[in-house]
Design an enzyme around this catalytic site. Structure first.
Site, PDB file in Angstrom:
ATOM      1  N   HIS A  36       0.743  -0.898  -0.251  1.00  0.00           N
ATOM      2  CA  HIS A  36       0.240  -0.313   0.230  1.00  0.00           C
ATOM      3  C   HIS A  36       0.761   1.284   0.182  1.00  0.00           C
ATOM      4  CE1 HIS A  36      -3.596   2.450   0.876  1.00  0.00           C
ATOM      5  NE2 HIS A  36      -3.625   2.068   2.164  1.00  0.00           N
ATOM      6  N   HIS A  48      -1.696  -1.667  -9.631  1.00  0.00           N
ATOM      7  CA  HIS A  48      -3.091  -1.206  -8.751  1.00  0.00           C
ATOM      8  C   HIS A  48      -4.177  -2.658  -9.092  1.00  0.00           C
ATOM      9  CE1 HIS A  48      -5.069   1.086  -7.518  1.00  0.00           C
ATOM     10  NE2 HIS A  48      -4.393   1.817  -6.782  1.00  0.00           N
ATOM     11  N   ARG A  61      -3.730   8.754 -12.007  1.00  0.00           N
ATOM     12  CA  ARG A  61      -2.996  10.168 -11.247  1.00  0.00           C
ATOM     13  C   ARG A  61      -1.565  10.660 -11.335  1.00  0.00           C
ATOM     14  NH1 ARG A  61      -3.913   6.991  -5.051  1.00  0.00           N
ATOM     15  NH2 ARG A  61      -3.098   6.012  -6.534  1.00  0.00           N
ATOM     16  N   ASP A  73       3.264   5.857  -6.317  1.00  0.00           N
ATOM     17  CA  ASP A  73       4.339   5.879  -6.458  1.00  0.00           C
ATOM     18  C   ASP A  73       5.478   6.226  -7.066  1.00  0.00           C
ATOM     19  OD1 ASP A  73       2.870   5.875  -3.599  1.00  0.00           O
ATOM     20  OD2 ASP A  73       2.367   4.153  -4.058  1.00  0.00           O
TER      21      ASP A  73
HETATM   22  N1  CMC Z   1       5.682  -6.624 -10.409  1.00  0.00           N
HETATM   23  C1  CMC Z   1       5.615  -7.279 -10.742  1.00  0.00           C
HETATM   24  N2  CMC Z   1       5.009  -8.021 -11.102  1.00  0.00           N
HETATM   25  C2  CMC Z   1       3.538  -7.211 -10.830  1.00  0.00           C
HETATM   26  C3  CMC Z   1       3.505  -6.389 -10.051  1.00  0.00           C
HETATM   27  C4  CMC Z   1       4.534  -5.515 -10.074  1.00  0.00           C
HETATM   28  N3  CMC Z   1       4.864  -4.125  -9.469  1.00  0.00           N
HETATM   29  N4  CMC Z   1       2.337  -5.741  -9.835  1.00  0.00           N
HETATM   30  C5  CMC Z   1       1.295  -7.003 -10.458  1.00  0.00           C
HETATM   31  N5  CMC Z   1       2.190  -8.342 -10.679  1.00  0.00           N
HETATM   32  C6  CMC Z   1       1.275  -9.100 -11.240  1.00  0.00           C
HETATM   33  C7  CMC Z   1       1.729 -10.285 -10.261  1.00  0.00           C
HETATM   34  O1  CMC Z   1       3.114 -11.140  -9.638  1.00  0.00           O
HETATM   35  C8  CMC Z   1       0.269 -11.222 -10.496  1.00  0.00           C
HETATM   36  O2  CMC Z   1       1.459 -12.180 -11.576  1.00  0.00           O
HETATM   37  P1  CMC Z   1       0.613 -14.070 -11.598  1.00  0.00           P
HETATM   38  O3  CMC Z   1      -0.350 -13.467 -12.164  1.00  0.00           O
HETATM   39  O4  CMC Z   1       1.480 -14.605 -12.838  1.00  0.00           O
HETATM   40  O5  CMC Z   1       0.669 -14.342 -10.418  1.00  0.00           O
HETATM   41  C9  CMC Z   1      -0.314 -10.527 -11.531  1.00  0.00           C
HETATM   42  O6  CMC Z   1       0.544  -9.241 -11.890  1.00  0.00           O
HETATM   43  C10 CMC Z   1      -1.408  -9.640 -10.939  1.00  0.00           C
HETATM   44  O7  CMC Z   1      -1.407  -9.782  -9.549  1.00  0.00           O
HETATM   45  P2  CMC Z   1      -1.943  -9.362  -8.254  1.00  0.00           P
HETATM   46  O8  CMC Z   1      -0.771  -8.956  -6.732  1.00  0.00           O
HETATM   47  O9  CMC Z   1      -2.529 -10.246  -7.762  1.00  0.00           O
HETATM   48  O10 CMC Z   1      -2.736  -8.164  -8.223  1.00  0.00           O
HETATM   49  P3  CMC Z   1      -3.256  -7.302  -7.320  1.00  0.00           P
HETATM   50  O11 CMC Z   1      -4.719  -6.776  -7.742  1.00  0.00           O
HETATM   51  O12 CMC Z   1      -3.933  -8.374  -5.729  1.00  0.00           O
HETATM   52  O13 CMC Z   1      -2.442  -6.236  -7.032  1.00  0.00           O
HETATM   53  C11 CMC Z   1      -0.288  -4.573  -5.610  1.00  0.00           C
HETATM   54  C12 CMC Z   1      -1.739  -4.859  -6.715  1.00  0.00           C
HETATM   55  C13 CMC Z   1      -0.820  -3.552  -6.433  1.00  0.00           C
HETATM   56  C14 CMC Z   1      -0.546  -4.947  -5.054  1.00  0.00           C
HETATM   57  C15 CMC Z   1       0.307  -5.311  -6.891  1.00  0.00           C
HETATM   58  O14 CMC Z   1       0.298  -4.837  -8.286  1.00  0.00           O
HETATM   59  C16 CMC Z   1       2.024  -4.689  -6.271  1.00  0.00           C
HETATM   60  O15 CMC Z   1       2.177  -5.670  -5.699  1.00  0.00           O
HETATM   61  N6  CMC Z   1       2.745  -3.383  -6.634  1.00  0.00           N
HETATM   62  C17 CMC Z   1       3.630  -3.783  -6.277  1.00  0.00           C
HETATM   63  C18 CMC Z   1       3.637  -2.632  -4.869  1.00  0.00           C
HETATM   64  C19 CMC Z   1       2.347  -1.154  -5.499  1.00  0.00           C
HETATM   65  O16 CMC Z   1       3.310  -0.507  -6.022  1.00  0.00           O
HETATM   66  N7  CMC Z   1       2.120  -0.686  -4.029  1.00  0.00           N
HETATM   67  C20 CMC Z   1       1.362   1.004  -4.494  1.00  0.00           C
HETATM   68  C21 CMC Z   1      -0.063   0.272  -5.321  1.00  0.00           C
HETATM   69  S1  CMC Z   1      -0.726   1.968  -5.505  1.00  0.00           S
HETATM   70  C22 CMC Z   1      -0.784   2.337  -4.461  1.00  0.00           C
HETATM   71  C23 CMC Z   1      -1.985   2.775  -2.795  1.00  0.00           C
HETATM   72  O17 CMC Z   1      -2.919   2.421  -3.666  1.00  0.00           O
HETATM   73  O18 CMC Z   1      -1.152   2.698  -2.360  1.00  0.00           O
END
Ligand code: CMC
Length: 394
Positions: free
Chosen positions: A226, A265, A274, A316
């Site tokens: 987050h 996201h 944003r 971010d």
């Molecule tokens: N780098 C590499 N792979 C990724 C990333 C990433 N940043 N984001 C998603 N993926 C891949 C993930 O590994 C998964 O692949 P697979 O289906 O092969 O296992 C697929 O994309 C779906 O990802 P997920 O984590 O299940 O998707 P989600 O909707 O639960 O996750 C998220 C959203 C924000 C948790 C994730 O994209 C993430 O961990 N990003 C990095 C952390 C980050 O930048 N967070 C800030 C979010 S925005 C600001 C806020 O709201 O606080």
């Protein structure tokens, strides 16, 4: 088997009139206004008023909010002392959480009953402004004490964003920097039912007090999935070094299945609404500080990652390098997010209380079947009561 939505993904948990996130049109509205229009035209104080009251302030309302904000900018000696008790090598989010908790305890002193603590609409607005006003001092002092520096007194002649920078760095910031910083605060202010906001609403729904709800939200925001992602972006930039290292670094990172912070996201799948506004603010800072190397690294990592994975940057990604150029320590980034998001959290807490229902979902039990303690002899009165209850349940 019940259809479980892991992480509540796709679940609409309630209504809100505060913001609308539309992944289809890649837009984010605060009370109906596109966030990019607010970021380009409004001081952060006006956006806080908009989130709390539903309308942008009149000149008189803005002046009144600014006067109250100025009146609450200075930390009391107790709060400074509490911050000083937090070990210097603890994460500053722990410092922020501690300081906000103490501000709440001091404000609620004398309201011994939990029923009294939850407060009226007026109480909660006052508490919201108090936290909004105190956070710059908390965040600024956190960064300063890690450098061995004393806190700096606020300046009554400066508005919120300029004063925040003044209290952190002790120099009057250039208007280009104040503007970029103000935009970042506006962009971070609110984002519907994200993890920390939902946390705040859950706590408020139990009719706990606003301070407790905000402190809980700080805990949620600390997580790297987050709010913690903005600092993780800078760690990645530091690891990579410069743009020429992006390709080999990314090859390794993806081979070891690393998540690349600042990308992806839960709601936006085709880009975070944003980002263009914050990227434009970053560009102004790159020009101001003459750091084309930062822009080159940013652009190269973005285009490489997007072309390989089709996953787009979130807020971010541009805010991390922007804060770094301004001079904030990496560890201060997530506390900056708190200073902005406290406006959204408190607006949601008040909205939750306006039509409250205790948030209490169900779960699917997957533990052991019923079993018993060997030799246990039930108390006859308890056994009889349980039998009666079973019979009544049919
Ligand atoms: N780098 C590499 N792979 C990724 C990333 C990433 N940043 N984001 C998603 N993926 C891949 C993930 O590994 C998964 O692949 P697979 O289906 O092969 O296992 C697929 O994309 C779906 O990802 P997920 O984590 O299940 O998707 P989600 O909707 O639960 O996750 C998220 C959203 C924000 C948790 C994730 O994209 C993430 O961990 N990003 C990095 C952390 C980050 O930048 N967070 C800030 C979010 S925005 C600001 C806020 O709201 O606080």
């Amino acid at each position: 088997m019940t259809d479980i939505k892991k992480g509540l993904a796709g679940v609409v948990a309630d209504e809100t009139a505060i913001s609308k996130v539309n992944p289809e049109t890649n837009s984010l509205l605060y009370r109906g206004y596109p966030v990019q229009e607010l970021a380009a035209t409004q001081p952060f104080e006006a956006v806080a008023h908009l989130l709390w009251h539903g309308e942008l302030p009149t000149d008189d309302e803005l002046a009144a909010l600014r006067a109250t904000e100025r009146a609450h900018r200075t930390l009391t000696p107790e709060v400074i002392a509490a911050i000083d008790l937090v070990p210097l090598d603890a994460h500053p989010m722990d410092e922020v959480r501690t300081a906000l908790s103490l501000i709440g305890a001091i404000d609620l002193a004398g309201r011994g009953s939990v029923l009294e603590a939850s407060g009226s609409v007026e109480d909660n607005l006052e508490r919201s402004i108090r936290l909004f006003a105190a956070l710059p001092a908390i965040v600024a002092y956190g960064q300063r004490r890690r450098h061995g520096d004393e806190p700096i007194a606020p300046r009554d002649d400066l508005d919120y964003a300029a004063n925040f920078l003044w209290m952190t760095f002790g120099v009057e910031a250039d208007p280009v920097v104040v503007d970029a910083f103000n935009r970042s605060m506006v962009l971070y202010a609110e984002h519907s039912f994200n993890a920390s906001t939902f946390t705040a609403r859950v706590v408020a729904s139990a009719l706990s007090d606003l301070y407790s709800a905000v402190v809980a939200a700080v805990g949620a925001l600390k997580g790297p999935l987050h709010g913690g992602a903005n600092e993780a972006v800078l760690h990645i930039f530091e690891e990579i070094g410069d743009a020429s290292n992006v390709v080999p670094w990314l090859d390794d990172a993806l081979a070891s299945k690393r998540k690349i912070m600042g990308f992806g996201h839960r709601v936006y799948k085709r880009g975070d609404s944003r980002v263009p506004t914050m990227k434009a603010a970053l560009d102004t800072l790159v020009a101001h500080y003459d750091r084309p190397d930062v822009a080159e690294l940013y652009d190269t990592l973005e285009s490489e990652f997007v072309s390989r994975k089709g996953i787009y940057p979130n807020l971010d990604y541009p805010s991390g390098p922007a804060y770094s150029l301004i001079g904030f320590d990496i560890l201060t980034f997530t506390p900056l997010f708190v200073a902005a998001r406290v406006t959204g959290w408190t607006a949601h807490i008040m909205e939750q209380l306006g039509s409250n229902a205790l948030i209490r979902p169900l779960s699917e039990y997957v533990g052991p079947d019923e079993r018993h303690i060997e030799g246990y002899v039930p108390d006859p009165a308890v056994a009889e009561a349980l039998t009666r209850a079973e019979e009544a349940a049919g």
